[in-house]
Enzyme design. Structure first.
Site, PDB file in Angstrom:
ATOM      1  N   LEU A 100      39.380  34.746  37.854  1.00 19.16           N
ATOM      2  CA  LEU A 100      38.720  36.024  38.087  1.00 19.16           C
ATOM      3  C   LEU A 100      39.838  37.055  38.167  1.00 19.16           C
ATOM      4  O   LEU A 100      40.854  36.812  38.827  1.00 19.16           O
ATOM      5  CB  LEU A 100      37.949  36.010  39.414  1.00 19.16           C
ATOM      6  N   ASP A 101      39.668  38.207  37.525  1.00 26.02           N
ATOM      7  CA  ASP A 101      40.743  39.198  37.605  1.00 26.02           C
ATOM      8  C   ASP A 101      40.880  39.682  39.045  1.00 26.02           C
ATOM      9  O   ASP A 101      39.978  39.513  39.866  1.00 26.02           O
ATOM     10  CB  ASP A 101      40.518  40.341  36.628  1.00 26.02           C
ATOM     11  N   ALA A 102      42.019  40.268  39.357  1.00 24.44           N
ATOM     12  CA  ALA A 102      42.353  40.607  40.745  1.00 24.44           C
ATOM     13  C   ALA A 102      41.318  41.518  41.380  1.00 24.44           C
ATOM     14  O   ALA A 102      41.061  41.427  42.592  1.00 24.44           O
ATOM     15  CB  ALA A 102      43.740  41.241  40.804  1.00 24.44           C
ATOM     16  N   SER A 104      38.091  41.619  40.755  1.00 19.74           N
ATOM     17  CA  SER A 104      36.773  40.997  40.873  1.00 19.74           C
ATOM     18  C   SER A 104      36.713  40.075  42.075  1.00 19.74           C
ATOM     19  O   SER A 104      37.730  39.596  42.577  1.00 19.74           O
ATOM     20  CB  SER A 104      36.443  40.218  39.602  1.00 19.74           C
TER      21      SER A 104
END
Length: 233
Positions: A100-102, A104
């Site tokens: 998950l990107d930072a 999110s």
């Protein structure tokens, strides 16, 4: 058992990453560097990784974590940012299942089983992941839903059709199974609705439920079995 599979089952890395470690000459068997990932080995073969013994297959464990914003989905970070592995209080080597990107939040899985991790994230096995996206732009219309359902053309190609529900005028629920980098954010932006916040609510058969932000729990044997079945593992 083949060497790459042995390393994955021992929790060293995913099978693909294990093959890279072998190619880099970081794996030895009986004191000799081995470059063949198909080499047959077992727990008595004396496998080492960077000189450290690799014990055979560990019991498969999977943790669910509610990732907070600002935490990165890696086992280590060169910039000193907090990682998801730091939020799971136990002694095994774990690594995240996908990313998950930072910015999110939501459900991310961590496991010591590299083969299971690979199958859960590889597009070929089509394990669905569901997200709740709060978006900007105008109110979400039927045209936007149709575009997302049919697939969106991004710079790295057309996306597969997504399952999409409109939860409110500016909130979408999307289910995808590809997992390209920042895919949901890019899809929404392409159809005129930049994402303001993004939460992953489900991974395969597993839901985030009421797991608190920053909290983790070990999955039950039944939950692990259902995950494995979803990925044909």
């Amino acid at each position: 058992m083949r060497l790459a599979k042995f390393l994955a089952h021992a929790g060293v890395a995913s099978r693909r990453a294990s093959e890279q470690l072998i190619a880099e000459g970081r794996i030895a068997v009986g004191g000799e560097i081995v470059l063949d990932p198909a080499r047959d080995v077992d727990a008595s073969s004396g496998v080492t990784y960077d000189g450290e013994p690799v014990r055979g297959e560990e019991p498969r464990v999977v943790y669910a974590l509610h990732k907070p914003a600002g935490v990165v989905s890696t086992a280590a970070d060169t910039h000193g940012r907090r990682t998801v592995t730091e939020l799971v209080p136990q002694g095994r080597r774990l690594y995240p299942v996908g990313r998950l990107d930072a910015d999110s939040t939501g459900l991310i899985l961590l496991t010591n089983d590299g083969e299971l991790a690979n199958r859960l994230t590889h597009p070929r096995f089509e394990v669905p992941k569901t997200y709740r996206a709060t978006v900007g732009g105008p109110q979400i219309g039927d045209r936007t839903l149709r575009q997302l359902r049919e697939g969106v053309r991004l710079e790295d190609g057309m996306t597969a059709p997504a399952r999409v529900r409109r939860l409110s005028a500016h909130v979408l629920e999307l289910t995808i199974h590809e997992g390209r980098k920042r895919q949901v954010r890019r899809m929404c932006e392409e159809v005129g609705h930049p994402v303001k916040s993004l939460v992953r609510t489900q991974f395969g058969p597993l839901s985030l439920g009421d797991l608190g932000t920053g909290r983790s729990r070990r999955l039950t044997a039944r939950e692990v079995r259902e995950l494995a079945e979803a990925a044909n593992a």
